[in-house]
Design a protein around this motif. Structure first.
Motif: not given
Ligand SMILES: C=CC1=C(C)c2cc3[nH]c(cc4nc(cc5[nH]c(cc1n2)c(C)c5CCC(=O)O)C(CCC(=O)O)=C4C)c(C)c3C=C
Ligand SMILES: [Fe+2]
Length: 736
Positions: A117, A121, A356
């Motif tokens: 992640l 992100s 996500d």
């Protein structure tokens, strides 16, 4: 055999260290407690005991969780069953290496997830994963406190069950909302949740890869025939009737996986790990293996489809009990078990993509979650969804008012359901079954029975007693001393015939090695005549059983052999004692007789009430018509020859003999239109005895959908010796 899911962690050829290599903030976020994560991912799961010592508490928590189980007197009965079950469950954990690997897997998955992640992100990084278990440490409530003290901007509550069930994910979510009830939430932390992801394309690909790994281990000539058995934890049918979405979501996963595999192999969705005596989703995994094997199918891949990491049910039930023990028993050629998703790179991709997308989207909560099951009567579900949930600050641009709008709308629609539909008021009894079943699932307050019952046989008290008896009967696996309560019985027991001594002498003479016979005689079968005695002998029994099994099954028809299923097992608990409830007299052409009924003491009312109530639940009730029958039954049960190998539990109702034909030729099985005589060997083979022998068969079913169960009975001209050499058959036409 010792298995450990933990030892399997490094397998799969996947190097987790590649993912763990330091990258900007992400690793430090997880390794340094002081660094504040921007986004917390709370990985929700049920958890499993990591050590033997945790098993008792773990079971206690499961058994007292009203979302997982609904028991009468749950606060007393739940802990009682948990205590009874602890040693057995501890042994299983010992056999898989001492504890459940769920925590280790979840921590690893969380860590890998956050690393990914952080990459995909960065705007929500650093991410930190937390584990929240329902029944064992780290408990969700404690983890929430930890998260709050870490102070992230955002928390994603991420269910680790791909398919939603009120019993599992629902229970975990409800516990969170209950936790927030009455507390002042930290307004700076925004919460959102991912409640299910049964058909995520990467999850589907992961399962497909896990299956391919196993199919590759078959030889070319066998591979295409291997049956893929998708095995999911079963669910009580009462939960299904309530509208729990778990079965359809599991089915959706299976279909998607098969589509991904281009339907390369035959497959079936099967269910495992039933707990307790009530009906659960079938077919059961072990039965499916047995029945396929009986049909000549010998190659299988078992795929755990409803859990994302190894746990006791993969490592013990699937690996040891089925792939090893059962496979040997039913002579399977090759049976392999696909690994759970665990740390498969595709699986890490899957959970990364799910979170996500969730972070980038604007749905903080799935509207499906807010809509309770159509037949849900749980106050907790109602409260959680209508009140507590709105106390948690939302994470998206949607205002709290709008969020509440969902709740209010839902709340209204719930309130508009007339509560009267929960009452059981109708007759005839058949019509009331469904309602009783669907509304008696949770421990409803008695006030829900506030309307008068028109059916005199079903009373709230009996419904509760019935459930209680069921649980008690199931919860112990040994006959216990409380069954020997016969003083009450003995005092009231009528001896129905004067020929008892005569027959005892006769049998003892013919079978001198017999040291213990227990049977009752009664007049020749006629109207209303029924079983009244048993034959049991600790040493002879084994021999007799053997003789019976082989001669029955091989001499009658070779095809029936393969359809022989597990013999019956009767489980009696120390809490179920029996009470005389009625006596009646009857007569047939030559005799008068009298019968006395005994029912579990907890039933209030007469035997008819007990019988009808049981019928409503499709449960057979153990009724013993005479003391002798009762004692015989008890002796049989205590006889290890009878109990040691039995796996199926059901309730014994010694019911009437259907017919006593004049000679063995009067009845037979039909198989493919062919008449197959049912040859009954006489126990001693004595011709002098054989000449007066008549043959009987009692037929019973434990539920209307179940297999027929046959009880062999031998009659000597005017008396009958019943013995419990029962067996279960399927697909056999019986013709008189
Ligand atoms: C993932 C799906 C599961 C569903 C649905 C489920 C329903 C369910 N379970 C019980 C009772 C017990 N479950 C137990 C263990 C257990 N259950 C699941 C999953 C589901 N349960 C898992 C993965 C595990 C094992 C966890 C581990 O330790 O590795 C147990 C305890 C073990 C035992 O006593 O055999 C009980 C009890 C019910 C009643 C139920 C549906 C209502
Ligand atoms: Fe379970």
């Amino acid at each position: 055999m010792m298995r450990s899911g933990i030892q399997k962690l490094p397998q799969n050829g996947f190097n987790i260290y590649q993912l763990l290599k330091p990258r900007n903030f992400s690793l430090s976020a997880r390794n340094c407690d002081n660094l504040r994560p921007k986004t917390a991912i709370l990985m929700l799961n049920m958890g499993g005991p990591q050590t033997k010592d945790q098993v008792g508490d773990y079971l206690h928590r499961i058994m007292t969780d009203r979302e997982m189980m609904q028991l009468p007197f749950q606060d007393t009965l739940g802990p009682y069953i948990a205590r009874k079950r602890t040693a057995e469950v501890q042994k299983k954990y010992e056999e898989i290496g001492g504890g459940s690997p769920i925590l280790k897997w979840t921590q690893l998955q969380g860590s890998l997830l956050c690393n990914r992640l952080d990459q995909v992100s960065p705007e929500t990084a650093p991410h930190k994963s937390y584990v929240g278990f329902r029944y064992v440490t780290p408990f969700t409530e404690d983890t929430i406190k930890e998260i709050e003290s870490d102070g992230p901007e955002r928390v994603v509550i991420f269910s680790q069950y791909p398919q939603y069930s009120c019993a599992t994910s629902g229970s975990s979510f409800n516990s969170i909302f209950t936790h927030f009830n009455g507390k002042k939430p930290n307004k700076n932390i925004k919460w959102s949740m991912i409640d299910r992801w049964p058909t995520h394309h990467l999850l589907v690909k992961t399962f497909a890869e896990r299956i391919k790994e196993k199919l590759a281990e078959f030889t070319d000539d066998k591979r295409d025939d291997a049956i893929l058995l998708f095995s999911a934890h079963s669910l009580p049918l009462k939960n299904v009737r309530r509208g729990d979405s778990y079965p359809s979501e599991v089915g959706a996963t299976v279909n998607a996986v098969m589509a991904e595999l281009n339907h390369c192999n035959p497959y079936c969705l099967v269910w495992q790990s039933k707990v307790g005596p009530l009906p659960w989703l079938e077919p059961f995994t072990d039965d499916a293996i047995k029945m396929y094997a009986a049909k000549g199918k010998k190659n299988f891949v078992l795929i755990p489809i409803a859990f994302v990491n190894e746990h006791i049910e993969t490592l013990h039930e699937l690996d040891i009990e089925y792939c090893h023990d059962l496979a040997k028993e039913v002579k399977v050629e090759k049976i392999l078990r696909a690994a759970a998703p665990n740390d498969h790179p595709l699986f890490i991709d899957a959970i990364t993509d799910i979170v996500d997308k969730h972070l980038k989207g604007n749905q903080k909560i799935n509207p499906k979650f807010l809509t309770r099951c159509p037949h849900c009567v749980s106050e907790r579900c109602h409260k959680t969804r209508c009140e507590n949930i709105s106390k948690i600050p939302s994470t998206t641009g949607i205002s709290t008012t709008e969020d509440n709008y969902l709740d209010i709308k839902y709340n209204k629609s719930f309130e508009s359901v007339p509560q009267s539909t929960l009452n059981v008021t109708t007759t005839p009894i058949n019509k009331t079954f469904t309602k009783i079943l669907s509304t008696s699932n949770s421990m409803r307050p008695t006030k829900q029975f506030s309307r008068p019952f028109k059916n005199p046989f079903i009373t709230p008290a009996n419904l509760i007693d019935l459930q209680y008896c069921r649980m008690m009967i199931e919860s112990t696996t040994e006959a216990t001393s409380a069954m020997t309560e016969p003083p009450i019985l003995a005092a009231t027991e009528p001896i129905t015939t004067t020929t008892l001594n005569e027959v005892t002498t006769e049998i003892e003479t013919k079978m001198p090695e017999t040291t213990s016979t227990t049977f009752v005689v009664e007049p020749k079968a006629g109207t209303l005549s029924s079983t009244t005695g048993s034959f049991s002998h600790p040493t002879r029994l084994d021999e007799i059983t053997k003789k019976f099994t082989t001669s029955h099954m091989t001499t009658t028809s070779s095809t029936t052999t393969t359809e022989l299923l597990t013999p019956m097992k009767v489980v009696i608990s120390d809490d179920v004692t029996f009470l005389k409830v009625g006596t009646y007299r009857g007569s047939n052409e030559s005799n008068e007789y009298q019968k006395t009924y005994f029912i579990p003491q907890r039933f209030r009312g007469d035997w008819l009430t007990a019988k009808v109530t049981c019928k409503a639940f499709e449960m057979e009730l153990a009724t013993f018509e005479t003391l002798n029958e009762f004692t015989s039954f008890q002796q049989l049960w205590e006889d290890s020859q009878f109990s040691k190998n039995f796996k199926t539990t059901f309730y014994l109702h010694v019911d009437g003999i259907t017919k006593t034909p004049k000679s063995p030729d009067d009845w037979y099985f039909t198989k493919n239109g062919r008449k197959v005589p049912f040859k009954m060997p006489w126990l001693t083979g004595e011709p002098s005895f054989a000449k007066n022998v008549e043959y009987c068969l009692s037929i019973g079913k434990k539920s209307s959908t179940d297999f027929l169960q046959f009880n062999d009975t031998i009659c000597y001209s005017n008396r009958r010796v019943y013995h419990f050499n029962s067996f279960v058959c399927q697909k056999i036409d019986f013709v008189f």
